[in-house]
Design an enzyme around this catalytic site. Sequence first.
Site, PDB file in Angstrom:
ATOM      1  N   ARG A  46     -22.467  17.127   1.958  1.00 20.34           N
ATOM      2  CA  ARG A  46     -22.052  15.725   1.850  1.00 20.34           C
ATOM      3  C   ARG A  46     -23.234  14.782   2.144  1.00 20.34           C
ATOM      4  O   ARG A  46     -23.387  13.724   1.561  1.00 20.34           O
ATOM      5  CB  ARG A  46     -20.919  15.508   2.849  1.00 20.34           C
ATOM      6  CG  ARG A  46     -20.314  14.136   2.838  1.00 20.34           C
ATOM      7  CD  ARG A  46     -19.318  13.998   1.734  1.00 20.34           C
ATOM      8  NE  ARG A  46     -18.765  12.656   1.737  1.00 20.34           N
ATOM      9  CZ  ARG A  46     -17.563  12.329   1.333  1.00 20.34           C
ATOM     10  NH1 ARG A  46     -16.771  13.248   0.841  1.00 20.34           N
ATOM     11  NH2 ARG A  46     -17.148  11.097   1.374  1.00 20.34           N
ATOM     12  N   ASN A  80     -16.562  -3.742   1.214  1.00 16.75           N
ATOM     13  CA  ASN A  80     -15.500  -2.940   0.608  1.00 16.75           C
ATOM     14  C   ASN A  80     -14.224  -3.763   0.538  1.00 16.75           C
ATOM     15  O   ASN A  80     -13.909  -4.495   1.481  1.00 16.75           O
ATOM     16  CB  ASN A  80     -15.249  -1.694   1.465  1.00 16.75           C
ATOM     17  CG  ASN A  80     -14.189  -0.768   0.872  1.00 16.75           C
ATOM     18  OD1 ASN A  80     -14.012  -0.701  -0.346  1.00 16.75           O
ATOM     19  ND2 ASN A  80     -13.484  -0.058   1.729  1.00 16.75           N
ATOM     20  N   THR A  81     -13.520  -3.646  -0.565  1.00 17.57           N
ATOM     21  CA  THR A  81     -12.223  -4.305  -0.652  1.00 17.57           C
ATOM     22  C   THR A  81     -11.117  -3.260  -0.501  1.00 17.57           C
ATOM     23  O   THR A  81     -11.193  -2.169  -1.067  1.00 17.57           O
ATOM     24  CB  THR A  81     -12.081  -5.121  -1.960  1.00 17.57           C
ATOM     25  OG1 THR A  81     -10.796  -5.733  -1.967  1.00 17.57           O
ATOM     26  CG2 THR A  81     -12.256  -4.279  -3.212  1.00 17.57           C
ATOM     27  N   HIS A  82     -10.114  -3.625   0.306  1.00 11.60           N
ATOM     28  CA  HIS A  82      -9.063  -2.677   0.686  1.00 11.60           C
ATOM     29  C   HIS A  82      -7.699  -3.339   0.476  1.00 11.60           C
ATOM     30  O   HIS A  82      -7.509  -4.494   0.870  1.00 11.60           O
ATOM     31  CB  HIS A  82      -9.254  -2.288   2.166  1.00 11.60           C
ATOM     32  CG  HIS A  82      -8.200  -1.361   2.659  1.00 11.60           C
ATOM     33  ND1 HIS A  82      -8.152  -0.038   2.281  1.00 11.60           N
ATOM     34  CD2 HIS A  82      -7.132  -1.550   3.479  1.00 11.60           C
ATOM     35  CE1 HIS A  82      -7.104   0.538   2.858  1.00 11.60           C
ATOM     36  NE2 HIS A  82      -6.469  -0.359   3.584  1.00 11.60           N
ATOM     37  N   ASP A 108     -18.759  -0.544   8.115  1.00  4.10           N
ATOM     38  CA  ASP A 108     -19.477   0.073   9.237  1.00  4.10           C
ATOM     39  C   ASP A 108     -19.153   1.560   9.248  1.00  4.10           C
ATOM     40  O   ASP A 108     -18.592   2.076   8.275  1.00  4.10           O
ATOM     41  CB  ASP A 108     -19.161  -0.648  10.565  1.00  4.10           C
ATOM     42  CG  ASP A 108     -17.713  -0.475  10.987  1.00  4.10           C
ATOM     43  OD1 ASP A 108     -16.984   0.327  10.373  1.00  4.10           O
ATOM     44  OD2 ASP A 108     -17.312  -1.153  11.958  1.00  4.10           O
ATOM     45  N   GLY A 157     -16.929   3.245  10.755  1.00  4.50           N
ATOM     46  CA  GLY A 157     -15.527   3.640  10.888  1.00  4.50           C
ATOM     47  C   GLY A 157     -14.808   3.614   9.544  1.00  4.50           C
ATOM     48  O   GLY A 157     -15.393   3.315   8.504  1.00  4.50           O
ATOM     49  N   ASP A 181     -12.567   1.672   7.455  1.00  3.17           N
ATOM     50  CA  ASP A 181     -11.999   0.333   7.229  1.00  3.17           C
ATOM     51  C   ASP A 181     -11.969  -0.508   8.509  1.00  3.17           C
ATOM     52  O   ASP A 181     -11.008  -1.255   8.761  1.00  3.17           O
ATOM     53  CB  ASP A 181     -10.579   0.447   6.631  1.00  3.17           C
ATOM     54  CG  ASP A 181     -10.575   1.179   5.306  1.00  3.17           C
ATOM     55  OD1 ASP A 181     -11.605   1.141   4.602  1.00  3.17           O
ATOM     56  OD2 ASP A 181      -9.551   1.781   4.961  1.00  3.17           O
TER      57      ASP A 181
HETATM   58  C1  GAR Z   1      -8.062  -1.749  -5.218  1.00  7.27           C
HETATM   59  O1  GAR Z   1      -6.790  -2.218  -4.875  1.00  7.27           O
HETATM   60  C2  GAR Z   1      -8.863  -1.438  -3.960  1.00  7.27           C
HETATM   61  O2  GAR Z   1      -8.569  -2.267  -2.886  1.00  7.27           O
HETATM   62  C3  GAR Z   1      -8.425  -0.036  -3.680  1.00  7.27           C
HETATM   63  O3  GAR Z   1      -8.400   0.584  -4.922  1.00  7.27           O
HETATM   64  C4  GAR Z   1      -8.010  -0.386  -5.902  1.00  7.27           C
HETATM   65  C5  GAR Z   1      -8.973  -0.284  -7.046  1.00  7.27           C
HETATM   66  O4  GAR Z   1      -8.502  -0.986  -8.161  1.00  7.27           O
HETATM   67  N1  GAR Z   1      -9.315   0.592  -2.738  1.00  7.27           N
HETATM   68  C6  GAR Z   1      -8.902   1.368  -1.744  1.00  7.27           C
HETATM   69  O5  GAR Z   1      -7.752   1.719  -1.590  1.00  7.27           O
HETATM   70  C7  GAR Z   1     -10.001   1.824  -0.815  1.00  7.27           C
HETATM   71  N2  GAR Z   1      -9.454   2.313   0.406  1.00  7.27           N
HETATM   72  P1  GAR Z   1      -9.453  -1.239  -9.409  1.00  7.27           P
HETATM   73  O6  GAR Z   1     -10.129   0.099  -9.736  1.00  7.27           O
HETATM   74  O7  GAR Z   1      -8.545  -1.673 -10.504  1.00  7.27           O
HETATM   75  O8  GAR Z   1     -10.459  -2.278  -9.036  1.00  7.27           O
END
Ligand code: GAR
Length: 206
Positions: free
Chosen positions: A70, A112-114, A146, A148, A150
């Site tokens: 990894r 990162n977007t979550h 970071d 962790g 999320d």
């Molecule tokens: C988004 O909702 C993003 O927040 C999520 O995957 C989706 C991607 O959508 N990410 C996670 O869950 C990360 N933990 P997309 O490929 O249509 O942009």
Amino acid sequence: MPIPTPARLVVLVSGSGTNLQALLDATADPAYGARVVAVGADREDIEGLRRAERAGVPTFVRRVGHFTTREHWDQALADTVAAFEPDLVVSAGFMKLVGEPFLARFGGRFVNTHPALLPAFPGTNGAGDALEYGVKVAGATLFVVDSGVDTGPILAQTVVPVEDDDTVETLHERIKVAERQMLVDAVGRMAREGFTITDRKVRFGQ
Ligand code: GAR
């Protein structure tokens, strides 16, 4: 952190790439202050990569399974991203955690977007976990990554209602509509205004 404009963005994806598309659309306007210089993925044959190709943006794939450890994957991903000299790296539906080699290179400018209102419902099933818990509002969080899961400093959040008849799919789709707007707004502000992080508090501007 001041950022040269237009800021150079490398976007990482694992799936459909609708958040990437929102960034590609926004960056078509020079006033936005950023442009996508490369899109990377951990798997081939995904719509996210096709969106980049259609936009004429270079792509790369680094699969974990192609590396002996990894850590080697992490190092290769970091080296590849670094070659594009990004000011910001955006994880937009990239379903892999990165390790120390990557964070050592891009810590503080990797976001990162979550699809949940962190710190609630971290991990890979944010929308589903929120629905199962029975919350009345859900949403999305953009944060600085970071070490962790999320847990990094929060840049932006957006809230949507949970409806009685929601499924994971309908809730996640409602979240994603708000999430794309949040991502575009926040990344644009980071690029144009810069940002600071003090005691976990992120502020736009210098
Ligand atoms: C988004 O909702 C993003 O927040 C999520 O995957 C989706 C991607 O959508 N990410 C996670 O869950 C990360 N933990 P997309 O490929 O249509 O942009």
